[in-house]
Write an enzyme that holds these catalytic residues in place. Structure first.
Site, PDB file in Angstrom:
ATOM      1  N   GLU A 148     -18.690  -2.811   1.999  1.00 16.74           N
ATOM      2  CA  GLU A 148     -18.143  -2.183   2.909  1.00 16.74           C
ATOM      3  C   GLU A 148     -18.382  -0.585   2.736  1.00 16.74           C
ATOM      4  O   GLU A 148     -18.665  -0.222   1.390  1.00 16.74           O
ATOM      5  CB  GLU A 148     -16.430  -2.188   2.407  1.00 16.74           C
ATOM      6  CG  GLU A 148     -15.508  -1.611   3.242  1.00 16.74           C
ATOM      7  CD  GLU A 148     -14.193  -1.921   2.963  1.00 16.74           C
ATOM      8  OE1 GLU A 148     -13.630  -2.663   2.265  1.00 16.74           O
ATOM      9  OE2 GLU A 148     -13.230  -0.897   3.404  1.00 16.74           O
ATOM     10  N   HIS A 177     -11.416  -7.257  -5.292  1.00 20.36           N
ATOM     11  CA  HIS A 177     -11.765  -6.389  -3.984  1.00 20.36           C
ATOM     12  C   HIS A 177     -12.556  -5.002  -4.519  1.00 20.36           C
ATOM     13  O   HIS A 177     -12.058  -4.486  -5.502  1.00 20.36           O
ATOM     14  CB  HIS A 177     -10.457  -6.069  -3.555  1.00 20.36           C
ATOM     15  CG  HIS A 177     -10.298  -5.031  -2.242  1.00 20.36           C
ATOM     16  ND1 HIS A 177     -10.288  -3.706  -2.382  1.00 20.36           N
ATOM     17  CD2 HIS A 177     -10.445  -5.406  -0.929  1.00 20.36           C
ATOM     18  CE1 HIS A 177     -10.302  -3.418  -1.125  1.00 20.36           C
ATOM     19  NE2 HIS A 177     -10.264  -4.440  -0.112  1.00 20.36           N
ATOM     20  N   GLU A 225     -12.982  -9.259   0.210  1.00 22.35           N
ATOM     21  CA  GLU A 225     -13.846  -8.086   0.416  1.00 22.35           C
ATOM     22  C   GLU A 225     -14.266  -7.982  -1.316  1.00 22.35           C
ATOM     23  O   GLU A 225     -14.401  -6.740  -1.631  1.00 22.35           O
ATOM     24  CB  GLU A 225     -13.252  -6.884   0.851  1.00 22.35           C
ATOM     25  CG  GLU A 225     -12.667  -7.463   2.362  1.00 22.35           C
ATOM     26  CD  GLU A 225     -11.650  -6.255   2.877  1.00 22.35           C
ATOM     27  OE1 GLU A 225     -11.407  -5.233   2.288  1.00 22.35           O
ATOM     28  OE2 GLU A 225     -11.384  -6.525   4.225  1.00 22.35           O
ATOM     29  N   GLY A 262      -0.678  -2.095  -5.921  1.00 15.90           N
ATOM     30  CA  GLY A 262      -1.619  -3.206  -5.500  1.00 15.90           C
ATOM     31  C   GLY A 262      -2.931  -2.922  -5.052  1.00 15.90           C
ATOM     32  O   GLY A 262      -3.857  -3.494  -5.223  1.00 15.90           O
ATOM     33  N   HIS A 263      -2.887  -1.870  -4.532  1.00 13.88           N
ATOM     34  CA  HIS A 263      -4.226  -1.169  -4.107  1.00 13.88           C
ATOM     35  C   HIS A 263      -4.445   0.150  -4.987  1.00 13.88           C
ATOM     36  O   HIS A 263      -3.673   1.007  -4.411  1.00 13.88           O
ATOM     37  CB  HIS A 263      -4.385  -1.149  -2.580  1.00 13.88           C
ATOM     38  CG  HIS A 263      -5.970  -0.489  -2.406  1.00 13.88           C
ATOM     39  ND1 HIS A 263      -6.779   0.474  -2.995  1.00 13.88           N
ATOM     40  CD2 HIS A 263      -6.825  -1.140  -1.297  1.00 13.88           C
ATOM     41  CE1 HIS A 263      -7.800   0.523  -2.231  1.00 13.88           C
ATOM     42  NE2 HIS A 263      -7.832  -0.472  -1.224  1.00 13.88           N
ATOM     43  N   HIS A 316       0.750  -1.302  -0.193  1.00 17.18           N
ATOM     44  CA  HIS A 316      -0.058   0.046  -0.177  1.00 17.18           C
ATOM     45  C   HIS A 316       0.774   1.238   0.049  1.00 17.18           C
ATOM     46  O   HIS A 316       0.134   2.330   0.354  1.00 17.18           O
ATOM     47  CB  HIS A 316      -0.861   0.136   1.434  1.00 17.18           C
ATOM     48  CG  HIS A 316      -2.185  -1.056   1.319  1.00 17.18           C
ATOM     49  ND1 HIS A 316      -1.666  -2.167   1.340  1.00 17.18           N
ATOM     50  CD2 HIS A 316      -3.253  -0.817   1.136  1.00 17.18           C
ATOM     51  CE1 HIS A 316      -3.127  -2.809   1.187  1.00 17.18           C
ATOM     52  NE2 HIS A 316      -4.210  -2.093   1.193  1.00 17.18           N
ATOM     53  N   CYS A 355     -16.496   1.900   2.459  1.00 20.94           N
ATOM     54  CA  CYS A 355     -15.627   2.515   1.654  1.00 20.94           C
ATOM     55  C   CYS A 355     -16.013   2.224   0.017  1.00 20.94           C
ATOM     56  O   CYS A 355     -15.813   3.019  -0.808  1.00 20.94           O
ATOM     57  CB  CYS A 355     -14.152   1.979   1.899  1.00 20.94           C
ATOM     58  SG  CYS A 355     -13.448   2.654   3.325  1.00 20.94           S
ATOM     59  N   CYS A 405     -10.166   2.365   7.822  1.00 24.88           N
ATOM     60  CA  CYS A 405     -10.548   3.202   6.373  1.00 24.88           C
ATOM     61  C   CYS A 405     -11.953   3.758   6.394  1.00 24.88           C
ATOM     62  O   CYS A 405     -11.875   4.919   5.549  1.00 24.88           O
ATOM     63  CB  CYS A 405     -10.119   2.228   5.357  1.00 24.88           C
ATOM     64  SG  CYS A 405     -11.220   0.619   5.305  1.00 24.88           S
ATOM     65  N   CYS A 406     -12.810   3.133   6.448  1.00 23.23           N
ATOM     66  CA  CYS A 406     -14.164   3.585   6.404  1.00 23.23           C
ATOM     67  C   CYS A 406     -14.788   4.889   6.966  1.00 23.23           C
ATOM     68  O   CYS A 406     -15.217   5.660   6.376  1.00 23.23           O
ATOM     69  CB  CYS A 406     -15.391   2.642   6.556  1.00 23.23           C
ATOM     70  SG  CYS A 406     -14.974   0.965   5.682  1.00 23.23           S
TER      71      CYS A 406
END
Lengths: 647, 647
Positions: free
Chosen positions: A336, A268, A320, A184-185, A133, A338, A415-416
């Site tokens: 989620e 994801h 997820e 990757g994200h 990340h 997010c 994160c959310c």
């Protein structure tokens, strides 16, 4: 390609969103600040600020937290930036400036800024893009810095991220001496477009394009990286070699094939959203039809096959992730917060490529339902996972322990809450877009805005009590007679709308992609009144959704409703709405900060001894009370259902 | 306490069960023999026989397989023993004798017989009762040896297990110098009762009683053992210190409290069944009312709150365990074949404590449905997990990968196929029990049996085409006029039954616990005819089962039906049975080895574009075809449902 620009600096005067924005300013931002500083008792420490203090050399200790702990600080700063636009606050701005100062102190001489690697092993940077990340956190800093610059005009933060982005641009790219990797994200891609927008530095746009174009190539960069990593002494985080990518392969990161060849939403869900946003942004900036088409295909797949009625996405905990089309379990899903926030942001970006009600309808669905459900009305507790059903078995289900039946205070992977906070704090950015000669009103959020058509200043204000009432008054102020089009969205949920201009009814016969466009020479004081019929609608699922059979959801206007145990008793599954039910609505001023409650007739199937019977079970008549889904779990916790059986 | 004895040596003449028994003899036993000997290509080796050969010193190599691999050999021998009663087979008996010879060679001088510890570290025996199944495997050997002795009269195998049981009895017990442990996986308790029954050696009964009484005591033996194990260099198997007992605590092994204080069925379903069987057995042998009462409470909990309509039990993969009352998901459950076999065996044991239709109804439900579904009609492929629904999403659900939509050839953990085989091979042992003066007919399996009332020999034969037709003819032969009662079960599913004696109708007004008891002086040639009405019944669930709302299951006689994609098209969830549907039945000689097929009128909800609509979806009329659940997945694999929506 025709593109549409968002109209900025809209001032919100909306009871519904104004309330939420105040909660973010007065509760969420201070609360998150305490969390970032480990000042909340009984909670796992965040250590996010402390990590920066250690990296800055003004504290000692070791890194603590997820690999992307930095991003919590970034999202806090971004939320603060948006909030300052509505609620100027010197004390808060001073605190943000101090954090920015701290970031500057922590930043390495070459511009690198990631406390995980700075503290855990700077020599290992850029060795695990798949899991760690770095580029994701960098993206959040860039987004925050752009927002802070736009809100305050201060350049310090922007300078920090430009320096970091310059380093990244020197490290990654098509040139022979650069790494061929990509995150990757996903996240930095869309952030780099924002950085380009404020700096007009083409190198940032080119880097975003590189990351997007490079993705999904063969051989896979993450494989090459994995082989190289064998000689590096560093533990894996956030993934495992035993079950790499949760068994989803590179679909997990949407890196299974080049983005333009992707036709189905996989992997994801949050990663997917952030990538699709960047694709839409690049399509607009680079006039790239192939990227736009890919976005349209993916939009169709997400919203017509993989989206909950709440605007939730991500059907499974495993990764997820998205699963198969129409696989939308209501009790074991991920949904989620997010991901729904990402969906709303993506819808906003699609509206810049094409004015179409299908985008605004999903935008509206997400912001009024599956995102807001992530926070309680006080802004103090949060859902990460947003179920559409809490049934009587939920608490004992060890395999569904990710589904909480009550909001939690804070998360170790936080994160959310900040993602939702930044959405609320910037909700006004979704209301309007425009072309050179037409202004489009996508959302009905009471507000005032100002824009220029040619040399004339146009001010438009919306007054109404949306989402509760569909009577929308729009006042136009102009500095002179000005010709332009004003496009008003007729929401997909609305079956009957009428429009009056200065008291005279206008024809609604021809809509442009779901918008009625009033094209005329406007004069100061013109007034439009849009009346949107807003009855309670019984919504049914496509029967390919196996789990929603014989059930209906109640929706009124943009608001999806649910039933809760506190109003209707336990075992909500045994409730039946009558097929010929009439729905009464009632404004409840003292319920859930004010909501329109629905009540209707139904009955309850009566339990009997044992499990199975050939007899017809007894029924008891019962009034059924429904409340907005976003407001569930703000009273006594218990069962909840969005989809209700009908008989 | 009055107890009832099973009537042994019943000869099966039944088309339905005779067919299955022949499949076990001609297919399953040889197939399992090949599996045990690693002679099946493309399959993970079993190594079970090879482990014994190595332990016996006639082969070399290392142990391979689960910790309870030995039990596969035991269950094979047990099945062979039962099968020899129906199908004498010199070649097979010779092979079994050779295996028994091999067991004797592998057995340690002191009687110990477990190849895992013999080969992996004999010094570590009895150090991990919680996980390593030593006593479990011992129990299976004892069961097999008793069966083999009863079938053949040979004592070699019995001597081997007596020697092993003697060692165990010297090792475990209340005496100060003995270990106070008990098995992590129950099984030896019920086996020791069987060993007592054939040997009349009270020490075996006492040991079974010790294991049962010791269980759930404080402090927990498994804790003490775990502490001691810290000094032993041995890896954990079948459990993990990170997630001990799958997060279920000692409920996983039903060792959370003393057995007499257990009121709810918890934990691993197979373990629970084997324990409840031993409790019932001990209650009968020891006249123990408190054990009997505990069994009755647990029976009530399992069958009235935690049992699928198929007789399946175990609602979750996590720990293969029971969950909360009424939590019966149809697509993610476990419903292990072994657990339903165990439930059938337990029902049999409860019938020895009390003649009651509630036990025989569950026995019948299990043997005709959720056990048989574990094997295909050819006896070549097996389900471990028996779902009640395969929906269109199943294959893509990574979190439900334990639910297979097709039977598998063999399993590395191969408990289920041999367990089902031994049930089928000994199905006749469940048909009758008796007291001194009354014979009870629990199951309608065409057969001939012989027993003594006083000095007179009574022969009873059943002739019929059960489970397809409810016309039961019973012929009584006696050596002289003999007074006794004959109790015939009126199944719980049957709403109208009539009974004729030599052509004259008898009153059915007073039933004894669901049995009509004909008490008279019988003479040779008396004939009873029991007519059980067998219409198709629409079965509904208790509404506390959240997942079966608005759905019905079809049952005819003891047979639970399902619908399959191959007959009804895909997306079975969208099918609707009409509320006023009439059901037609038709004997299909060439379908699934001969079944009574049900067809009825229904309709299918038509898919539409997108996900949600406020319109009423279209329907197409369609005939719905249902087949017996046990026979599903014997044609083109696809979707399947037991619970069908009704509209």
């Amino acid at each position: 390609m025709k593109v549409y620009e968002p109209i900025k600096h809209v001032k919100v005067k909306d009871r519904f969103w104004g309330g939420y924005k105040k909660v973010v300013e007065s509760e969420v931002i201070p609360y998150q600040w305490q969390a970032l500083n480990d000042e909340l008792a009984d909670l796992e420490p965040s250590h996010a600020i402390e990590n920066f203090r250690i990296a800055a050399g003004i504290s000692s200790g070791e890194y603590y937290g997820t690999v992307f702990q930095d991003s919590d600080v970034a999202k806090w700063l971004e939320t603060v930036a948006y909030s300052l636009r509505n609620f100027p606050n010197t004390e808060l701005e001073r605190r943000a400036d101090e954090v920015i100062e701290l970031l500057g102190m922590a930043q390495a001489n070459d511009g690198y800024l990631n406390t995980y690697y700075l503290l855990k092993g700077p020599q290992n940077r850029w060795t695990n893009l798949r899991d760690n990340h770095e580029l994701y956190s960098a993206g959040h800093f860039i987004e925050a810095a752009v927002a802070y610059y736009e809100a305050t005009g201060k350049t310090k933060f922007l300078d920090i991220v430009k320096k970091y982005a310059d380093l990244i641009e020197c490290t990654f790219g098509a040139e022979p001496n650069k790494l061929k990797g990509y995150p990757g994200h996903q996240e930095i891609e869309l952030a780099l477009v924002k950085l380009f927008d404020v700096t007009q530095n083409e190198r940032y746009l080119k880097l975003a394009e590189f990351f997007i174009n490079q993705r999904g190539g063969t051989p896979c960069y993450f494989e090459e990286e994995r082989v190289r990593r064998a000689t590096i002494d560093t533990a894996l985080t956030w993934n495992s070699e035993e079950n790499v990518n949760f068994g989803l392969g590179y679909e997990y990161q949407q890196a299974h094939r080049p983005v333009r060849e992707q036709t189905e939403a996989v992997g994801h869900a949050v990663r997917a959203m952030y990538m699709y946003i960047a694709m839409a942004d690049l399509a607009a900036r680079k006039n790239d039809e192939s990227l736009k088409e890919a976005c349209e295909r993916l939009w169709d797949d997400v919203t017509n096959r993989k989206m909950y009625i709440s605007g939730g996405i991500g059907s499974t905990l495993n990764g997820e992730a998205f699963t198969a089309p129409y696989d939308l379990p209501n009790d074991s899903m991920y949904c989620e917060t997010c991901a729904s926030v990402g969906l709303a942001f993506w819808a906003n970006r699609m509206l810049r490529l094409e004015v179409h009600g299908k985008y605004a309808d999903v935008l509206e669905r997400a912001i009024y339902n599956g995102t807001l459900s992530g926070m309680d009305l006080d802004g103090k507790r949060f859902f990460y996972v947003n179920p559409l059903e809490i049934n009587r078995h939920q608490k004992s289900r060890k395999d569904q322990s990710h589904v909480k039946s009550e909001r939690q205070q804070w998360f170790s992977c936080a994160c959310c809450p900040p993602n939702l906070a930044r959405m609320i704090a910037s909700i006004e950015d979704h209301v309007y877009t425009r072309s050179s000669d037409t202004i489009f009103m996508h959302l009905y959020i009471a507000s005032e805005m100002e824009t220029k058509i040619g040399n004339e200043t146009i001010r438009i204000s919306q007054q109404h009590d949306y989402p509760w009432r569909g009577d929308i008054q729009i006042d136009i102020q102009t500095t002179a007679l000005t010709k332009f089009g004003l496009g008003l969205r007729v929401p997909g949920w609305c079956k009957r709308a009428t429009l009056q201009l200065n008291g005279e009814e206008l024809s609604m016969e021809s809509l442009f992609n779901g918008y009625v466009i009033v094209e005329r020479t406007w004069q100061d004081g013109d007034q439009l009144r849009l009346l949107l019929d807003m009855p309670v609608e019984k919504i049914r699922s496509n029967p390919l959704v196996t789990m929603n059979q014989e059930q209906i959801a109640l929706q009124r206007g943009p608001i999806v409703y649910c039933i809760e145990e506190v109003d209707n008793g336990s075992n909500l599954a045994a409730l039946r709405l009558s097929k010929d039910a009439q729905f009464a609505i009632e404004w409840q001023d003292n319920l859930l900060n004010g909501v329109m409650q629905i009540n209707t007739s139904g009955h309850r199937i009566q339990p009997f001894d044992g499990l199975y019977t050939s007899a017809v079970p007894k029924k008891h008549a019962q009034t059924v009370y429904a409340i907005p889904y976003y407001a569930w779990c703000n009273r006594t916790p218990g069962e909840m259902r969005v989809w209700i059986y009908e008989d």
